[in-house]
Design an enzyme around this catalytic site. Sequence first.
Site, PDB file in Angstrom:
ATOM      1  N   HIS A 125       0.852  -1.199   0.000  1.00 35.32           N
ATOM      2  CA  HIS A 125       0.000   0.000   0.000  1.00 35.32           C
ATOM      3  C   HIS A 125       0.882   1.241   0.000  1.00 35.32           C
ATOM      4  O   HIS A 125       2.091   1.152   0.149  1.00 35.32           O
ATOM      5  CB  HIS A 125      -1.011  -0.017   1.149  1.00 35.32           C
ATOM      6  CG  HIS A 125      -0.424   0.141   2.516  1.00 35.32           C
ATOM      7  ND1 HIS A 125       0.400  -0.803   3.094  1.00 35.32           N
ATOM      8  CD2 HIS A 125      -0.548   1.125   3.445  1.00 35.32           C
ATOM      9  CE1 HIS A 125       0.747  -0.409   4.298  1.00 35.32           C
ATOM     10  NE2 HIS A 125       0.199   0.767   4.546  1.00 35.32           N
ATOM     11  N   HIS A 131       1.408   3.980   1.882  1.00 40.56           N
ATOM     12  CA  HIS A 131       1.913   4.782   3.005  1.00 40.56           C
ATOM     13  C   HIS A 131       3.449   4.893   2.969  1.00 40.56           C
ATOM     14  O   HIS A 131       4.149   3.947   2.610  1.00 40.56           O
ATOM     15  CB  HIS A 131       1.455   4.186   4.341  1.00 40.56           C
ATOM     16  CG  HIS A 131       0.009   4.478   4.626  1.00 40.56           C
ATOM     17  ND1 HIS A 131      -0.738   3.741   5.520  1.00 40.56           N
ATOM     18  CD2 HIS A 131      -0.828   5.428   4.120  1.00 40.56           C
ATOM     19  CE1 HIS A 131      -1.969   4.234   5.560  1.00 40.56           C
ATOM     20  NE2 HIS A 131      -2.053   5.251   4.723  1.00 40.56           N
ATOM     21  N   ASP A 159       5.805   4.883   5.124  1.00 39.66           N
ATOM     22  CA  ASP A 159       6.667   3.953   5.850  1.00 39.66           C
ATOM     23  C   ASP A 159       6.724   2.575   5.176  1.00 39.66           C
ATOM     24  O   ASP A 159       7.379   1.659   5.678  1.00 39.66           O
ATOM     25  CB  ASP A 159       6.248   3.830   7.323  1.00 39.66           C
ATOM     26  CG  ASP A 159       4.844   3.295   7.514  1.00 39.66           C
ATOM     27  OD1 ASP A 159       3.948   3.649   6.730  1.00 39.66           O
ATOM     28  OD2 ASP A 159       4.632   2.511   8.462  1.00 39.66           O
ATOM     29  N   HIS A 160       6.048   2.441   4.032  1.00 35.38           N
ATOM     30  CA  HIS A 160       6.105   1.199   3.252  1.00 35.38           C
ATOM     31  C   HIS A 160       6.728   1.410   1.865  1.00 35.38           C
ATOM     32  O   HIS A 160       7.175   0.445   1.249  1.00 35.38           O
ATOM     33  CB  HIS A 160       4.703   0.576   3.117  1.00 35.38           C
ATOM     34  CG  HIS A 160       4.146   0.140   4.442  1.00 35.38           C
ATOM     35  ND1 HIS A 160       4.038  -1.188   4.811  1.00 35.38           N
ATOM     36  CD2 HIS A 160       3.706   0.854   5.506  1.00 35.38           C
ATOM     37  CE1 HIS A 160       3.549  -1.266   6.042  1.00 35.38           C
ATOM     38  NE2 HIS A 160       3.339  -0.034   6.485  1.00 35.38           N
ATOM     39  N   HIS A 196      -7.566  -0.602   5.428  1.00 33.95           N
ATOM     40  CA  HIS A 196      -6.546   0.324   5.952  1.00 33.95           C
ATOM     41  C   HIS A 196      -6.315   1.439   4.940  1.00 33.95           C
ATOM     42  O   HIS A 196      -6.349   2.620   5.275  1.00 33.95           O
ATOM     43  CB  HIS A 196      -5.277  -0.463   6.237  1.00 33.95           C
ATOM     44  CG  HIS A 196      -4.115   0.352   6.700  1.00 33.95           C
ATOM     45  ND1 HIS A 196      -4.087   0.987   7.919  1.00 33.95           N
ATOM     46  CD2 HIS A 196      -2.933   0.653   6.098  1.00 33.95           C
ATOM     47  CE1 HIS A 196      -2.934   1.631   8.050  1.00 33.95           C
ATOM     48  NE2 HIS A 196      -2.220   1.450   6.952  1.00 33.95           N
ATOM     49  N   ASP A 251      -0.298  -3.623   6.323  1.00 37.05           N
ATOM     50  CA  ASP A 251      -0.990  -3.090   7.506  1.00 37.05           C
ATOM     51  C   ASP A 251      -2.460  -3.507   7.544  1.00 37.05           C
ATOM     52  O   ASP A 251      -3.284  -2.821   8.157  1.00 37.05           O
ATOM     53  CB  ASP A 251      -0.900  -1.562   7.530  1.00 37.05           C
ATOM     54  CG  ASP A 251       0.515  -1.079   7.821  1.00 37.05           C
ATOM     55  OD1 ASP A 251       1.401  -1.915   8.082  1.00 37.05           O
ATOM     56  OD2 ASP A 251       0.732   0.149   7.772  1.00 37.05           O
ATOM     57  N   HIS A 253       4.276  -4.446  10.871  1.00 39.07           N
ATOM     58  CA  HIS A 253       4.734  -3.801  12.110  1.00 39.07           C
ATOM     59  C   HIS A 253       4.804  -4.797  13.266  1.00 39.07           C
ATOM     60  O   HIS A 253       4.053  -5.767  13.307  1.00 39.07           O
ATOM     61  CB  HIS A 253       3.765  -2.680  12.545  1.00 39.07           C
ATOM     62  CG  HIS A 253       3.766  -1.488  11.647  1.00 39.07           C
ATOM     63  ND1 HIS A 253       4.568  -0.388  11.854  1.00 39.07           N
ATOM     64  CD2 HIS A 253       3.057  -1.216  10.523  1.00 39.07           C
ATOM     65  CE1 HIS A 253       4.361   0.515  10.912  1.00 39.07           C
ATOM     66  NE2 HIS A 253       3.435   0.035  10.087  1.00 39.07           N
TER      67      HIS A 253
HETATM   68 ZN   LIG Z   1      -0.110   1.838   6.449  1.00 42.17          ZN
END
Ligand SMILES: [Zn+2]
Length: 260
Positions: free
Chosen positions: A58, A60, A62-63, A116, A133, A171
């Site tokens: 996805h 985001h 942090d990915h 998400h 996530d 995570h």
């Molecule tokens: Zn995420």
Amino acid sequence: MGTLDVRPIPAFQDNYIWLLSGLDDPRAVAVVDPGDAGPVLRTLTAGNLRLDAILVTHHHADHVGGVAELVSASGATVFGPARENMPVEVHRLGAGDRACLPTLGLEFEVIDVPGHTAGHIAYFGHDALFCGDTMFSAGCGRLFEGTATQMLASLDALAALPESTRVFCGHEYTLANLRFAMTVEGGNSDIATYARNAEGLRAANRPTLPSTIGLEKRVNPFLRSRHENVRSSAERHAGRVLATPVDVFAEIRGWKDNFR
Ligand SMILES: [Zn+2]
């Protein structure tokens, strides 16, 4: 077929970038959700590894934050969700598509898991699931873009995979999730047993992941919205009758959002 070798590359506070090794050539590797290029590049150099592919679940930061730098450094092929903005050109994948990594001898089936984010996908193959996530061990992602109905359907699709499937989440949230799970379902001895194991792993600075689908079905309150104990606990918290599994799921998701 050999067992897929997967190792965690820790990033930021609690992200895992998963490193997959080729079945025939272990020097050929792929990474899942590289939010940061630095730790991946250090791992590649230290192991004399060749990054051939990047799988993204996805959009985001942090990915995906490390994707562009890793592509520049390695020329890796990137796979990502068809319906989300990506930082580079990617092979756009949706439900029923396959991510083929020929130099690693690996192939993954793509599952649509909105909730998400609106276009979140998961990768399943070789008895392993990379779910970003969407599902965490004993938890699930927050509903940033999707609805409770979508997220429950996504989790149901993951729960339908073989129980032996190893679950690689984005995570390390397991201990906090288990504290919430024990609050929802205090009488569930599987949660208490798992919490003791997970506390031991974290005390030794080891990941609690991967989990398995079989374990998640016993301990994850968000996969257990149809279970009588979870429903009655959610109803006590809500102070009203919750008529459907989506109502139960939405109640415990909101409860967790405010749980400390
Ligand atoms: Zn995420």
